[in-house]
Design an enzyme around this catalytic site. Structure first.
Site, PDB file in Angstrom:
ATOM      1  N   ASP A 182      -8.463 -14.982   2.621  1.00  0.00           N
ATOM      2  CA  ASP A 182      -7.125 -14.436   2.835  1.00  0.00           C
ATOM      3  C   ASP A 182      -6.053 -15.511   2.695  1.00  0.00           C
ATOM      4  O   ASP A 182      -6.251 -16.665   3.069  1.00  0.00           O
ATOM      5  CB  ASP A 182      -7.066 -13.822   4.247  1.00  0.00           C
ATOM      6  CG  ASP A 182      -5.715 -13.232   4.576  1.00  0.00           C
ATOM      7  OD1 ASP A 182      -5.316 -12.270   3.909  1.00  0.00           O
ATOM      8  OD2 ASP A 182      -5.056 -13.756   5.491  1.00  0.00           O
ATOM      9  N   GLU A 191      -7.401 -14.315  -2.423  1.00  0.00           N
ATOM     10  CA  GLU A 191      -6.135 -13.580  -2.414  1.00  0.00           C
ATOM     11  C   GLU A 191      -5.050 -14.628  -2.665  1.00  0.00           C
ATOM     12  O   GLU A 191      -4.599 -15.301  -1.743  1.00  0.00           O
ATOM     13  CB  GLU A 191      -5.896 -12.875  -1.079  1.00  0.00           C
ATOM     14  CG  GLU A 191      -4.659 -11.995  -1.138  1.00  0.00           C
ATOM     15  CD  GLU A 191      -3.927 -11.855   0.199  1.00  0.00           C
ATOM     16  OE1 GLU A 191      -3.078 -10.955   0.309  1.00  0.00           O
ATOM     17  OE2 GLU A 191      -4.187 -12.650   1.116  1.00  0.00           O
TER      18      GLU A 191
END
Length: 743
Positions: A412, A465
């Site tokens: 993330d 990401e």
């Protein structure tokens, strides 16, 4: 009183330090100590009435006498032998246990060296709470990194949460504190009590705890060490092939606590075992190849969806014990489904029981808020320049891959890690040592992470990401890249969703939002994400983003997803998208399963099921996902009609190609001549305007025939009927396979 009898008495200052929990080296005061030929024993047990030392057969060795402060007992053993403490507590309670301070050093020198170097890849088997047997005694070994603490104690019900009872030994060479507490076992709740450089600190959960208690509890739990019987050997053998760039990868992104709920106890979430029965079967039926779970690492605030974790080694307790999560993963693998976890090394929350100023100093985070504070999320940033923090995060990643057999990590907020000035104004950030904005320590960490995962976890994947144009995110480390296997294509997602939100009459002016993604589609190995971030915070649902009346919105979403599934790149869809859920995702509720009684919603689910089937079974749609040779535009410039057509080819020339045509206006087109690369029959494999999907039923009668008529730069062409707001798939049927009775 003999010299030996008197020797166990402590100087007043040391006795007071015990009573005030200020002892930095409790093993120097407590436990057995040689005094000439005798052995003296001291024990500090606040609240105890009497204490005796007995041998392993229960024979009395010594009645320990009260000391200068309440709770201090001591005496001389009759002989040098192993002993137990028989403790008489108020109310007639008698406890017999080995003395924690009679055990020697616990962690080995190699363990300590690797911790200090940041290279202890099995940290979860070293630090934290480990059920072990030492010298024939079963108990729990606790170990925690807190180099700047003045004293660290383990606390729990087993010692009335009294930090004076079990102060730990400091291994100065690594800043690690340790203690073995006999006769404890799995299921015990515990925390650490620390005395920092400037005073007592809030009670802390274990940073390397492998289990946590359910909310609102904030304690760690001693995990059961029993081995798990896996049944996924075949899956693991095939995993590298199933997760390669040439494989079909279609990911169903799930927030486990809100996928489906049970009308019990206020609509509770399903447990891991219930999800293993229901979610896994649903995903298999829908044809997805993978489940990606929003972070399941322990997190104190449900509204963060797991993106503010505090327990990077423990599954959140809301869905069951760690072994239940293993059963879930095992079931996924038995059904041929991979499991990807969202993993968050970019930041952590500042909750008092967590990592923030863990030992009274900025230990896991940076001291300077220009480096250590995340303004967007009101969280703290890991200090990756510190070996132990670097190693802590590496060990967490490996723990999920190795201990839980997870198949991949979606990392993330990588962009926020890569740039020192991420979301900061001038003067709010500190340049790197060369004066630049790149976070060199984060780059080194990510490269190391991907190298170690590749070496230790064959076939496992990492997905970034990363929302910027940082070069080489999915390029190998030895070529200067970051080494990720895949990267989310955020630009494609934003451009195409923006296009689909336009009124069809205006789409001609935004035609390049659909085509632009192919300019850079092969610069990285991409996943096309329609993620949870697009259906929260007032953004509405996927079907709600589409333009037009209700029928047009559903038709547009079917056409859009069919375009996505045929586009180069792996696929990811957040739960609810396959239902065309009309309201925004709510993490406190479940998906709108009742909507499936409506034909349009049921049709959306069916088209996703069919898209997954075609994607998996047609090599042309997946083997060249990350290869420029796998995609060719046929029509990319018909902005007047908002028509797009392209060609997908397999890496194996013997496999049939697939042609994809999209009409993204509500106006059907008859007699649309399209240039195609091969002559002959093209079977209409998918039409998102089919009645079974809720469409109007306009189509081509099951096939089109390409003739020797050049068009669109191709040697052959065919006339098509283009349904309104629809995407069509055609698969070429070679001459030898054609039915001679068909025209």
């Amino acid at each position: 009183m003999s010299d030996a009898a008197a020797a166990w008495h402590l100087p007043p200052s040391e006795a007071a330090a015990l009573a005030e929990a200020r002892v930095a080296n409790p093993f120097a005061l407590l436990g057995p100590h040689r005094y000439g030929r005798d052995v003296i024993v001291r024990a500090y047990l606040p609240g105890a009435e009497n204490v005796e030392a007995i041998d392993t057969d229960g024979e009395l060795l010594a009645r320990l006498q009260p000391g200068q402060v309440g709770g201090l007992f001591g005496g001389t053993l009759k002989r040098d032998t192993r002993y137990l403490l028989r403790i008489h507590w108020p109310g007639g309670v008698i406890q017999e246990t080995e003395d924690p301070y009679s055990f020697g050093l616990l962690l080995g020198e190699l363990d300590l060296h690797l911790i200090a170097e940041g290279k202890h890849f099995e940290l979860a088997r070293c630090l934290g709470a480990q059920v072990v047997t030492i010298d024939g005694v079963r108990g729990v070994r606790f170990a925690v990194w807190a180099p700047n603490a003045q004293r660290v104690s383990v606390i729990g019900d087993f010692n009335s949460w009294d930090g004076r009872r079990h102060p730990m030994r400091k291994r100065i060479e690594a800043g690690v504190w340790e203690i073995f507490i006999p006769r404890l076992g799995p299921g015990v709740v515990y925390k650490y009590e620390l005395l920092g450089p400037h005073g007592a600190l809030p009670h802390r959960a274990d940073p390397v705890g492998r289990q946590v208690e359910p909310l609102p509890g904030k304690g760690s739990v001693v995990a059961d060490p029993a081995p798990f019987e896996w049944h996924d050997q075949l899956w693991l053998q095939q995993r590298a092939e199933r997760q390669s760039v040439h494989a079909p990868i279609s990911i169903y992104e799930v927030h486990a606590m809100s996928w489906r709920r049970v009308a019990e106890e206020g609509w509770r979430s399903l447990s891991w075992d219930e999800l293993a029965d229901q979610l896994v079967e649903y995903v298999a039926t829908m044809g997805f190849t993978h489940i990606e779970l929003l972070p399941i690492t322990a997190h104190p605030f449900r509204g963060s969806w797991g993106y503010q974790p505090l327990g990077l080694f423990a599954p959140d307790a809301g869905l069951g014990e760690p072994v239940a999560f293993k059963r879930f993963v095992n079931r996924c693998h038995e059904r041929g489904i991979g499991v990807i976890l969202d993993w968050v090394p970019a930041h952590f929350p500042s909750d008092a029981h967590g990592l923030a100023r863990f030992d009274g100093t900025a230990l896991y985070e940076h001291e300077d808020p220009r480096e250590g504070y995340h303004q967007d999320w009101n969280t703290l940033i890991y200090n990756l320049d510190r070996n132990e923090v670097h190693g802590f995060l590496l060990a967490s990643a490996l723990h999920w891959l190795e201990e839980y057999h997870v198949d991949g990590l979606r990392v993330d907020a990588v962009a926020s890690m890569l740039y020192r000035d991420y979301s900061r104004r001038e003067g709010e950030w500190i340049p790197n040592r060369y004066g630049g904005r790149e976070n060199l320590e984060a780059v080194a960490f990510l490269r190391h992470l991907n190298q170690v995962v590749e070496e230790r976890c064959p076939g496992a994947i990492t997905i970034a990401e990363e929302s910027t144009a940082w070069p080489g995110v999915t390029h190998p480390v030895h070529e200067g890249g970051l080494g990720f296997c895949f990267k989310w294509n955020m630009g494609w997602m934003h451009d195409t969703l923006s296009y689909m939100s336009e009124d069809p009459i205006h789409r001609r002016w935004h035609h390049d939002k659909i085509t632009f993604g192919l300019v850079y589609a092969f610069s990285e190995k991409f996943v096309l994400p329609l993620s949870h971030d697009e259906v929260v915070h007032g953004k509405g649902s996927l079907v709600g983003k589409m333009s037009g009346d209700r029928w047009q919105r559903f038709a547009s979403l079917r056409a859009y997803l069919a375009f996505m599934w045929a586009h180069s790149g792996k696929k990811l869809l957040f739960m609810g998208g396959e239902l065309a859920q009309e309201h925004e995702w709510n993490h406190d509720a479940q998906l709108d399963w009742g909507a499936l009684h409506d034909l349009l919603h049921a049709g959306q689910q069916l088209v996703v099921q069919d898209l997954n089937r075609h994607y998996r079974t047609l090599p042309a749609l997946h083997t060249g996902d990350c290869d420029v040779s796998g995609f060719r535009w046929l029509v990319g410039d018909d902005s007047t009609n908002s028509v797009y057509a392209f060609y997908r080819a397999a890496t194996d020339d013997s496999e049939p190609p697939v042609m994809v045509v999209c009409n993204l206006t509500p106006v059907p087109h008859s007699g649309y001549r399209l240039g195609v690369p091969r002559i002959g029959r093209w079977r209409e494999l998918l039409n998102t305007d089919a009645v079974c999907y809720g469409g109007s039923g306009v189509g081509n009668g099951g096939a089109i025939t390409a003739v020797d008529h050049p068009c669109h730069g191709q040697a052959f062409s065919a006339e098509l009927i283009l349904p309104p707001l629809a995407t069509l798939y055609f698969v070429h049927e070679p001459e030898a396979e054609r039915d001679p009775n068909q025209q």
